[in-house]
Motif scaffolding. Structure first.
Motif, PDB file in Angstrom:
ATOM      1  N   UNK A   8       0.848  -1.197   0.000  1.00 34.97           N
ATOM      2  CA  UNK A   8       0.000   0.000   0.000  1.00 34.97           C
ATOM      3  C   UNK A   8       0.880   1.243   0.000  1.00 34.97           C
ATOM      4  N   UNK A   9       0.552   2.193  -0.869  1.00 41.25           N
ATOM      5  CA  UNK A   9       1.315   3.444  -0.956  1.00 41.25           C
ATOM      6  C   UNK A   9       0.524   4.611  -0.386  1.00 41.25           C
TER       7      UNK A   9
ATOM      8  N   UNK B 275      -4.260   2.997  -2.811  1.00 45.58           N
ATOM      9  CA  UNK B 275      -3.529   2.710  -4.045  1.00 45.58           C
ATOM     10  C   UNK B 275      -2.249   1.986  -3.664  1.00 45.58           C
ATOM     11  N   UNK B 276      -1.965   0.876  -4.330  1.00 48.66           N
ATOM     12  CA  UNK B 276      -0.661   0.227  -4.143  1.00 48.66           C
ATOM     13  C   UNK B 276       0.369   1.015  -4.933  1.00 48.66           C
ATOM     14  N   UNK B 277       1.650   0.714  -4.711  1.00 48.16           N
ATOM     15  CA  UNK B 277       2.699   1.393  -5.484  1.00 48.16           C
ATOM     16  C   UNK B 277       2.530   1.104  -6.980  1.00 48.16           C
ATOM     17  N   UNK B 278       2.140  -0.127  -7.299  1.00 50.72           N
ATOM     18  CA  UNK B 278       1.941  -0.480  -8.707  1.00 50.72           C
ATOM     19  C   UNK B 278       0.792   0.291  -9.334  1.00 50.72           C
ATOM     20  N   UNK B 279      -0.322   0.423  -8.599  1.00 50.11           N
ATOM     21  CA  UNK B 279      -1.473   1.182  -9.106  1.00 50.11           C
ATOM     22  C   UNK B 279      -1.129   2.667  -9.241  1.00 50.11           C
ATOM     23  N   UNK B 280      -0.391   3.176  -8.255  1.00 51.19           N
ATOM     24  CA  UNK B 280       0.030   4.585  -8.336  1.00 51.19           C
ATOM     25  C   UNK B 280       0.898   4.798  -9.573  1.00 51.19           C
ATOM     26  N   UNK B 281       1.799   3.845  -9.837  1.00 51.78           N
ATOM     27  CA  UNK B 281       2.703   3.965 -10.992  1.00 51.78           C
ATOM     28  C   UNK B 281       1.933   3.994 -12.315  1.00 51.78           C
ATOM     29  N   UNK B 282       0.868   3.191 -12.413  1.00 53.78           N
ATOM     30  CA  UNK B 282       0.062   3.200 -13.648  1.00 53.78           C
ATOM     31  C   UNK B 282      -0.466   4.595 -13.929  1.00 53.78           C
ATOM     32  N   UNK B 283      -0.987   5.243 -12.883  1.00 56.86           N
ATOM     33  CA  UNK B 283      -1.533   6.603 -13.065  1.00 56.86           C
ATOM     34  C   UNK B 283      -0.419   7.627 -13.316  1.00 56.86           C
ATOM     35  N   UNK B 284       0.677   7.489 -12.588  1.00 52.65           N
ATOM     36  CA  UNK B 284       1.811   8.410 -12.770  1.00 52.65           C
ATOM     37  C   UNK B 284       2.345   8.320 -14.202  1.00 52.65           C
TER      38      UNK B 284
ATOM     39  N   UNK C 258       8.892   9.528   1.836  1.00 51.69           N
ATOM     40  CA  UNK C 258       8.004   8.362   1.810  1.00 51.69           C
ATOM     41  C   UNK C 258       8.381   7.389   0.693  1.00 51.69           C
ATOM     42  N   UNK C 259       8.737   7.918  -0.477  1.00 49.85           N
ATOM     43  CA  UNK C 259       9.085   7.049  -1.616  1.00 49.85           C
ATOM     44  C   UNK C 259      10.318   6.209  -1.292  1.00 49.85           C
ATOM     45  N   UNK C 260      11.302   6.819  -0.638  1.00 52.48           N
ATOM     46  CA  UNK C 260      12.518   6.077  -0.289  1.00 52.48           C
ATOM     47  C   UNK C 260      12.232   5.002   0.755  1.00 52.48           C
ATOM     48  N   UNK C 261      11.417   5.352   1.777  1.00 56.64           N
ATOM     49  CA  UNK C 261      11.169   4.413   2.881  1.00 56.64           C
ATOM     50  C   UNK C 261      10.094   3.384   2.518  1.00 56.64           C
ATOM     51  N   UNK C 262       9.079   3.831   1.760  1.00 53.34           N
ATOM     52  CA  UNK C 262       8.052   2.896   1.294  1.00 53.34           C
ATOM     53  C   UNK C 262       6.885   2.687   2.230  1.00 53.34           C
ATOM     54  N   UNK C 263       6.667   3.621   3.178  1.00 53.06           N
ATOM     55  CA  UNK C 263       5.534   3.451   4.101  1.00 53.06           C
ATOM     56  C   UNK C 263       4.230   3.986   3.487  1.00 53.06           C
ATOM     57  N   UNK C 264       3.143   3.838   4.217  1.00 57.40           N
ATOM     58  CA  UNK C 264       1.828   4.299   3.765  1.00 57.40           C
ATOM     59  C   UNK C 264       1.656   5.775   4.102  1.00 57.40           C
ATOM     60  N   UNK C 265       1.050   6.543   3.187  1.00 57.92           N
ATOM     61  CA  UNK C 265       0.681   7.927   3.475  1.00 57.92           C
ATOM     62  C   UNK C 265      -0.814   8.104   3.226  1.00 57.92           C
ATOM     63  N   UNK C 266      -1.517   8.584   4.248  1.00 55.41           N
ATOM     64  CA  UNK C 266      -2.934   8.936   4.110  1.00 55.41           C
ATOM     65  C   UNK C 266      -2.990  10.424   3.805  1.00 55.41           C
ATOM     66  N   UNK C 267      -3.607  10.782   2.682  1.00 49.78           N
ATOM     67  CA  UNK C 267      -3.540  12.157   2.170  1.00 49.78           C
ATOM     68  C   UNK C 267      -4.913  12.827   2.209  1.00 49.78           C
TER      69      UNK C 267
END
Length: 629
Positions: free
Chosen positions: A30-31, A50-59, A261-270
């Motif tokens: 989870x991202x 959004x998982x990191x993979x799902x976020x990447x698709x949109x990015x 957050x990207x380097x560490x890989x934890x979850x962020x609630x925005x």
């Protein structure tokens, strides 16, 4: 004095490259979490992930969509939106396209927005909604470079007959274009990312400034790559953390948290809706969050007001518990500094346990119950408020940095944090205190310069890389920095005494539970005065209990009863000040200071010249008849 720490080696040239690494490492983790409001606002928000993979698709879709629009490396893409998950995805999309993000606060008016768009020569504007689009439309004649406006939330953002063809499109349409582009050229985005160099422009942030036109601060990709690695190296955050991110992402403090957050890989609630913070905390249950001091002051004042409303006995317990918390925090921090062990005497520990059951545990629950630490930055936190939270088990790690230093130059080191200081430099950052007390910084986080302003850059950035912060401070023997004031905000009385107004203002915030904002004045005068704005809910609650219910804020603060109430707190403040620092007179303002009237920056810092100009008549009134006139 100088403090140099181990530099951060082996960092990739960009956060775009770090993002690709993160997605490859943990595609299914989870991202991001983000709220979806219930239809018609009925019921609580639904939080989605959004998982990191799902976020990447949109990015990737956003990045490819921008490439399809003809965006070239280092061209500016402006982003005018409140904090929301799309802000982060769009910013990453811009960076993965090799372009650079120009940040614009959503509160910025049409005139200043147009100035930023024109000065940055932004090619595309990613606008949150119809209101942000309207500002660009109003000034379109002044924006020859602006080829497109991409609207995140297209409700009401209908095409206008006067728009050039294809000028407005929705974010969904941009992503659709991007996906189609990637079908033809599947490696297009990865090729753009691999071509990014460390010195290429990534972000242009316009300082909200307290005077004059904002200056564009040029932050290359290496600044963010360095920040990401440096934050991770502190060990303050782990991949198991859940961060609650509500800070304005147009501000450097919010933006730097996305890199870490990207380097560490934890979850962020925005969720950037400030009015939802109290509601969101028990839902998100963050393990860490960042905030500006005003938020902690508001929480403190709110807790005090609630205790007061519960009757004399409850308020007495709260005041006792607050003092126990401060004593506990001071003692444990002092002992940790001396012995490396945060022990306290048996009697104090016993009192603390009782106070914890009665007061602190409820406060921690209000923060979601899992908060390990909160990071405070952007302005000084009053030490008494810091000690209160520390003693209550909410550890506030103060940090320090500027837009020009990519935000995070200093942070308090976990368990060894010291309230009243901003901690130690991040690895790779050097600090020096000049002869006049000014803090100088050097390192990979320092900006390239001000956009199109070489003379202004030369004023603050020396050829050997030392940056003049404009802040006054002192370093302890073991490298902890304490900020004492802004160089330009130091005031000198007509008697020749120097006063740091922020220090006096900070002390008053801890003394007066009804305070919202205060400005201490005294430059070239023979005594100090203050303009005071009270916290509306807190003072209206007090008014209700004292026979003044039903009156407006302006009516309440105009009463002699409230003047007398505040005078009592001013007297208490003065007891702890040097004679020349004491507040001899004050005036209560008819409304609170705010961003809309230009009195506070979007990060809630006081714009002294604006406030002093607006309330000149009250300042003059306080000095009328004094011997200096």
């Amino acid at each position: 004095m100088s403090d140099t720490q181990t530099p951060i080696e082996n960092r990739p040239p960009s956060v775009a490259a770090l993002f690709l690494e993160r997605v490859a490492k943990t595609p299914d983790a989870e991202a991001y979490r983000y709220p979806v409001p219930a239809p018609s606002g009925q019921g609580p928000d639904e939080w989605r992930s959004l998982s990191w993979g799902q976020a990447a698709e949109r990015v990737f879709a956003i990045a490819a969509g921008l490439v399809d629009l003809g965006v070239q490396p280092e061209e500016r893409i402006a982003l005018a939106s409140a904090t929301r998950v799309e802000w982060i995805l769009a910013d990453l999309g811009v960076m993965c396209a090799g372009a650079s993000t120009t940040t614009i606060y959503p509160q910025t008016n049409a005139e200043e927005s147009a100035y930023i768009l024109a000065d940055s020569a932004s090619r595309v504007l990613i606008a949150e909604d119809a209101a942000q689009l309207a500002k660009a439309r109003e000034r379109r004649a002044e924006l020859p470079n602006l080829a497109h406006v991409v609207v995140v939330d297209p409700a009401g953002a209908d095409a206008d007959a006067g728009d050039p063809e294809g000028w407005v499109l929705s974010l969904a349409e941009l992503e659709e274009r991007g996906r189609a582009y990637l079908e033809k050229k599947p490696e297009a985005v990865k090729d753009r990312v691999s071509a990014i160099t460390a010195d290429q422009l990534a972000t242009l942030i316009y300082t909200s400034g307290t005077t004059g036109r904002p200056k564009g601060v040029r932050l290359p990709h290496d600044n963010w790559s360095y920040m990401a690695k440096a934050i991770a190296s502190t060990g303050l955050v782990t991949s198991e953390d859940v961060q609650y991110l509500w800070l304005p992402l147009a501000h450097v403090f919010g933006k730097v948290l996305t890199s870490g957050q990207i380097e560490v890989g934890h979850v962020t609630a925005v969720d950037g809706r400030v009015d939802k913070i109290i509601e969101n905390l028990p839902v998100v249950q963050p393990t860490y969050m960042a905030a500006v001091p005003r938020i902690f002051e508001k929480v403190y004042n709110g807790v005090a007001a609630k205790a007061r409303a519960g009757g004399g006995a409850k308020y007495k317990i709260f005041k006792w518990a607050a003092e126990v918390a401060r004593e506990y925090a001071r003692t444990s921090q002092d002992n940790f500094r001396r012995t490396g062990n945060a022990t306290v005497p048996f009697g104090l520990n016993a009192k603390h346990k009782v106070a914890d059951a009665l007061v602190y545990s409820k406060l921690r629950e209000a923060f979601g119950g899992r908060l390990r630490a909160a990071v405070s930055g952007s302005a000084a936190l009053a030490p008494d408020i810091g000690y209160f939270f520390s003693g209550a088990g909410i550890h506030i790690l103060e940090g320090y940095g500027l837009t020009e230093s990519s935000a995070a130059s200093f942070v308090n080191p976990g368990e060894a944090y010291r309230t009243g200081t901003v901690g130690k430099p991040l690895p790779g950052t050097e600090v020096r205190i000049a002869d006049d007390g000014e803090i100088l910084l050097r390192g990979p986080g320092i900006m390239e310069g001000y956009h199109g302003l070489p003379e202004k850059t030369a004023e603050v950035l020396e050829p050997d890389g030392w940056f003049h912060t404009g802040d006054i401070g002192e370093l302890s023997a073991d490298g902890y920095l304490r900020i004492t004031d802004r160089k330009k905000d130091l005031i000198k009385t007509s008697g020749g005494k120097y006063i740091a107004p922020a220090e006096v203002e900070g002390q008053f915030k801890a003394v007066c539970p009804y305070l919202s904002n205060v400005l201490v004045h005294g430059a070239d005068r023979n005594f100090c005065t203050a303009l005071i704005a009270l916290d509306e809910p807190a003072i209206l609650g007090w008014a209700e209990e004292h026979g003044l219910g039903g009156k407006s804020y302006a009516e309440v603060v105009a009463t002699p009863e409230v003047t007398q109430l505040v005078q009592g707190y001013v007297d208490r403040l003065n007891e702890g000040l040097q004679r020349w620092q004491t507040i001899k007179q004050f005036r209560l303002l008819p409304r609170d200071l705010d961003i809309e009237h230009g009195e506070l920056t979007p990060s809630l810092k006081l714009k002294r010249p604006v406030v002093e100009r607006e309330y000149k008549h009250l300042i003059d009134e306080m000095y009328a008849g004094s011997r200096e006139d």
